[in-house]
Motif scaffolding. Sequence first.
Motif, mmCIF file in Angstrom:
data_model
loop_
_atom_site.group_PDB
_atom_site.id
_atom_site.type_symbol
_atom_site.label_atom_id
_atom_site.label_comp_id
_atom_site.label_asym_id
_atom_site.label_seq_id
_atom_site.Cartn_x
_atom_site.Cartn_y
_atom_site.Cartn_z
ATOM 1 N N ARG A 1 20.687 14.821 41.680
ATOM 2 C CA ARG A 1 21.008 14.438 40.304
ATOM 3 C C ARG A 1 19.994 13.449 39.740
ATOM 4 N N SER B 1 28.305 11.353 36.672
ATOM 5 C CA SER B 1 28.153 11.808 35.292
ATOM 6 C C SER B 1 27.988 10.635 34.332
ATOM 7 N N ILE C 1 24.435 9.637 34.436
ATOM 8 C CA ILE C 1 23.609 10.606 33.699
ATOM 9 C C ILE C 1 23.691 10.334 32.204
ATOM 10 N N ALA D 1 21.269 19.225 30.723
ATOM 11 C CA ALA D 1 22.019 17.975 30.878
ATOM 12 C C ALA D 1 23.524 18.213 30.798
ATOM 13 N N GLU E 1 15.044 13.679 31.261
ATOM 14 C CA GLU E 1 14.667 12.567 30.389
ATOM 15 C C GLU E 1 13.212 12.699 29.940
ATOM 16 N N CYS F 1 26.482 17.802 33.863
ATOM 17 C CA CYS F 1 27.741 17.054 33.782
ATOM 18 C C CYS F 1 28.940 17.947 34.102
ATOM 19 N N THR G 1 21.815 7.258 31.062
ATOM 20 C CA THR G 1 20.366 7.471 31.013
ATOM 21 C C THR G 1 19.965 8.360 29.857
ATOM 22 N N LEU G 2 20.692 9.477 29.689
ATOM 23 C CA LEU G 2 20.278 10.487 28.708
ATOM 24 C C LEU G 2 20.928 10.310 27.336
ATOM 25 N N THR H 1 17.921 14.302 36.514
ATOM 26 C CA THR H 1 18.065 13.420 35.359
ATOM 27 C C THR H 1 16.707 12.908 34.894
ATOM 28 N N ASP H 2 15.866 12.559 35.848
ATOM 29 C CA ASP H 2 14.527 12.068 35.511
ATOM 30 C C ASP H 2 13.705 13.150 34.814
ATOM 31 N N CYS I 1 28.733 16.252 26.942
ATOM 32 C CA CYS I 1 28.492 15.205 27.942
ATOM 33 C C CYS I 1 29.430 14.018 27.736
#
Length: 449
Positions: A121, A160, A163, A147, A129, A151, A166-167, A125-126, A195
């Motif tokens: 994850r 989640s 995530i 994304a 992003e 989730c 971050t996003l 996620t990175d 999300c």
Amino acid sequence: MPKNKRRNAPHRGGGGGGGSGAATSAATAGGPHRTVQPFSDEDASIETMSHCSGYSDPSSFAEDGPEVLDEEGTQEDLEYKLKGLIDLTLDKSAKTRQAALEGVKNALSSKVLYEFVLERRMTLTDSIERCLKKGKSDEQRAAAALASVLCIQLGPGFESEEILKTLGPVLKKIICDGTASIQARQTCATCFGVCCFIATDDITELYSALECLENLFTQSYLKEKDTSVICSTPNTVLHISSLLAWTLLLTICPINEVKKKLELHFHKLPSLLSCDDVNMRIAAGESLALLFELARGVESDFFYEDMDSLTQMLRALATDGNKHRAKVDKRKQRSVFRDVLRAVEERDFPTETVKFGPERMYIDSWVKKHTYDSFKEVLGSGMQYHLQTNEFLRNVFELGPPVMLDAAALKTMKISRFERHLYNSAAFKARTKARSKCRDKRADVGEFF
């Protein structure tokens, strides 16, 4: 999802990510693992592109259905190929990154891989992003879609929430950026809503998301002195997506917040019914039906002051026969607004049945219908599989624990590709024959007169 909505939720995950019964077809060919190029906006050179050609089109993961994995590979093959696609999300080529994002999204839409996703994850996620920040329109859309599927795979919980932390700010920035692509903003609005529905733990963050979406679709409201028809603009598709995402989040708000939103929007939302865009009219109509359902859930004797004018407008849309509108649009609009009118006047909802595997789900409210439609827009054809195996979605729709089926039962439920082809061919021939008969009858009537 707010804490008060998640307290009694069962352990998330649909941890059945290990089975081999319903995986998607792999899109990348095997081959030696290659060194990942650093992320860049530059297009890849011819050498880089030829090196990547060992991976066939990643977006073809879900085209052939779940049965392909049983026939052509194993769970390990799928995970190995997914690892390759995840590496390709950092490629130099924008097209390669986009195709990799779409391939991972299609695979995760068609199969529950909780453990696999949980382990990666942070990497995913990175990558998402970076693609959201550095990519262009199509790449941003693919990243936002991934994304939301990420989730859905993980369900509500710490992972989640991280995530979204971050996003979420990146998605909001794109949604509110007037210089960004309308298509990218539209997709980001939809995925941001999904999300937040899953992962929002702080009620203030939920209110902030609602406000962000409100600021978009309220731009389509009629001004106080304006009584003309609302003309669609390039931003109309964005306003539609933001309205639907806002409506989804409203279903998980506390009662006090629901009352505030009802007071604020009940008298302005009907103005969207006069928009010249059929999709906006339908989105506004379904949102109104859902708002009435929520209002009557809060107060059983809820009274709407402008009921006569509203029902008159809904009835006109349910029987619309304007010649300047396309037949398909009129048919779709009449069907929807007949149901909306029944919901507003009679408090009635036409129950729908969704079949998946050996199970059935009855959609018997506007809240449930809108929630189902929102997740189906993200998962596409994988919605049925997730309803069978994803514990989070089964909890949302109150389906109970996943039904365990042995291999023999699963095999009897599947239709081979050849059988499906024969069925589709027979259906096509039947439709063609029926049309021919109908044309012949019309020709006979014409000759008679």
